[in-house]
Design an enzyme around this catalytic site. Structure first.
Site, mmCIF file in Angstrom:
data_model
loop_
_atom_site.group_PDB
_atom_site.id
_atom_site.type_symbol
_atom_site.label_atom_id
_atom_site.label_comp_id
_atom_site.label_asym_id
_atom_site.label_seq_id
_atom_site.Cartn_x
_atom_site.Cartn_y
_atom_site.Cartn_z
ATOM 1 N N THR A 13 -7.106 2.660 -18.447
ATOM 2 C CA THR A 13 -6.096 1.814 -17.800
ATOM 3 C C THR A 13 -6.554 1.493 -16.386
ATOM 4 O OG1 THR A 13 -4.774 3.674 -16.968
ATOM 5 C CG2 THR A 13 -4.274 2.862 -19.183
ATOM 6 N N GLY A 14 -6.132 0.334 -15.889
ATOM 7 C CA GLY A 14 -6.604 -0.104 -14.577
ATOM 8 C C GLY A 14 -8.103 -0.315 -14.603
ATOM 9 N N THR A 16 -9.986 -3.162 -14.471
ATOM 10 C CA THR A 16 -10.521 -4.455 -14.060
ATOM 11 C C THR A 16 -11.287 -4.427 -12.746
ATOM 12 O OG1 THR A 16 -8.430 -5.059 -12.987
ATOM 13 C CG2 THR A 16 -8.714 -5.725 -15.292
ATOM 14 N N SER A 17 -11.241 -3.312 -12.035
ATOM 15 C CA SER A 17 -11.955 -3.251 -10.756
ATOM 16 C C SER A 17 -12.210 -1.798 -10.387
ATOM 17 C CB SER A 17 -11.150 -3.931 -9.631
ATOM 18 O OG SER A 17 -9.939 -3.223 -9.390
ATOM 19 N N GLY A 18 -13.045 -1.605 -9.377
ATOM 20 C CA GLY A 18 -13.257 -0.287 -8.795
ATOM 21 C C GLY A 18 -13.685 0.775 -9.786
ATOM 22 N N GLY A 20 -12.066 2.171 -12.305
ATOM 23 C CA GLY A 20 -11.760 1.876 -13.705
ATOM 24 C C GLY A 20 -12.796 0.977 -14.344
ATOM 25 N N SER A 138 -6.389 12.471 -6.628
ATOM 26 C CA SER A 138 -6.972 12.050 -5.353
ATOM 27 C C SER A 138 -7.086 13.255 -4.433
ATOM 28 C CB SER A 138 -6.094 10.988 -4.687
ATOM 29 O OG SER A 138 -6.482 10.758 -3.340
ATOM 30 N N TYR A 151 2.186 8.140 -1.578
ATOM 31 C CA TYR A 151 1.015 8.097 -2.458
ATOM 32 C C TYR A 151 0.489 9.504 -2.705
ATOM 33 C CZ TYR A 151 -3.774 7.164 -4.004
ATOM 34 O OH TYR A 151 -4.963 7.150 -4.704
#
Length: 250
Positions: A13-14, A16-18, A20, A138, A151
């Site tokens: 999931t997620g 599309t960038s970075g 992921g 994180s 966060y």
């Protein structure tokens, strides 16, 4: 050498960038059939071109349970079981105590906690016994960061999901681990730091605090995720693996 993930079905999931995107590319390069999610169709289309191989994109917001259902419906159209879930979708914005709004709180917890919870829970009927689940936590979960308390709290919750879910899933021998990246070179980080020269200056400063002397690259986080998903990590369960150049250890 045989690819570690030949004939494996992987959900990112997620994707599309970075981190992921880098992880989806790494899984695909090692033979997996990969499903990625993203909220924007244009970003999803661009990611699919970069990843190549056997990859399927499903547009959706993992904070919405109906979108998670659509993801697993798409998986079931092609496969009976899932071998790996990388619950990576998440994000956050700066807000110091005194300026935190209900909207900020709800958005961050919905994306980072609710989304992760139901991404994994709704995968259970499809997860193969002995499957691997990796959650993106994180370094902020164990260290203080100004204006980043909401966060950080969500990532502490994610880390504790891993501790508890290994007990809930022990009869199925499903491993659940958390990966905790440090400062990593991504577009999302640049946006968080204000973009351009301001973002670069912040990253340069943070690099001086990291024993490795630099920020991380998404590919480096991806390789750690693949390790946790692989048979090489068959006795690794419930851990928080820091991939941060040593910053959280000092």
């Amino acid at each position: 050498m045989k690819n570690r993930f030949d004939d494996k079905v992987v959900v990112v999931t997620g994707g599309t960038s970075g981190i992921g995107l880098a992880t989806a590319k790494a899984f695909a390069a090692e033979g997996a059939s990969v499903f990625i999610t993203g909220r924007r169709q244009d970003a999803l289309d661009a990611a699919l071109k970069q990843i190549g191989g056997r990859v399927t994109g499903v547009r959706g917001d993992m904070a919405k349970l109906t979108d998670i259902d659509c993801l697993y419906d798409a998986v079931q159209q092609k496969h009976a079981e899932i071998d790996v879930v990388f619950a990576n979708a998440g994000g956050g914005e700066m807000a110091p105590l005194g300026a935190i709004t209900e909207e900020h709180y709800a958005k961050t917890f919905d994306t980072n906690v609710k989304g992760v919870l139901f991404t994994v829970q709704k995968a259970l009927p499809l997860l193969k016994d002995g499957a691997s689940v990796i959650l993106t936590a994180s370094t902020t979960s164990i260290s203080g960061t100004p204006a980043f308390s909401v966060y950080s709290a969500t990532k502490a919750a994610v880390r504790n999901f891993a501790r508890n879910w290994i007990l809930d899933l022990k009869d199925r021998h499903i491993r659940v681990n958390a990966i905790s990246p440090g400062v990593t070179e991504t577009a999302g980080l640049d946006e968080l730091f204000g973009g351009g020269a301001q973002a670069q200056g912040t990253k340069d400063f943070l690099a001086t605090l990291i024993p490795a002397g630099r920020v991380g690259q998404p590919d480096e986080i991806a390789q750690a995720v693949l390790f946790l998903a692989s048979n090489e990590a068959s006795f690794v369960n419930g851990v928080e693996l820091f991939v941060d150049g040593g910053q959280a250890q000092i």
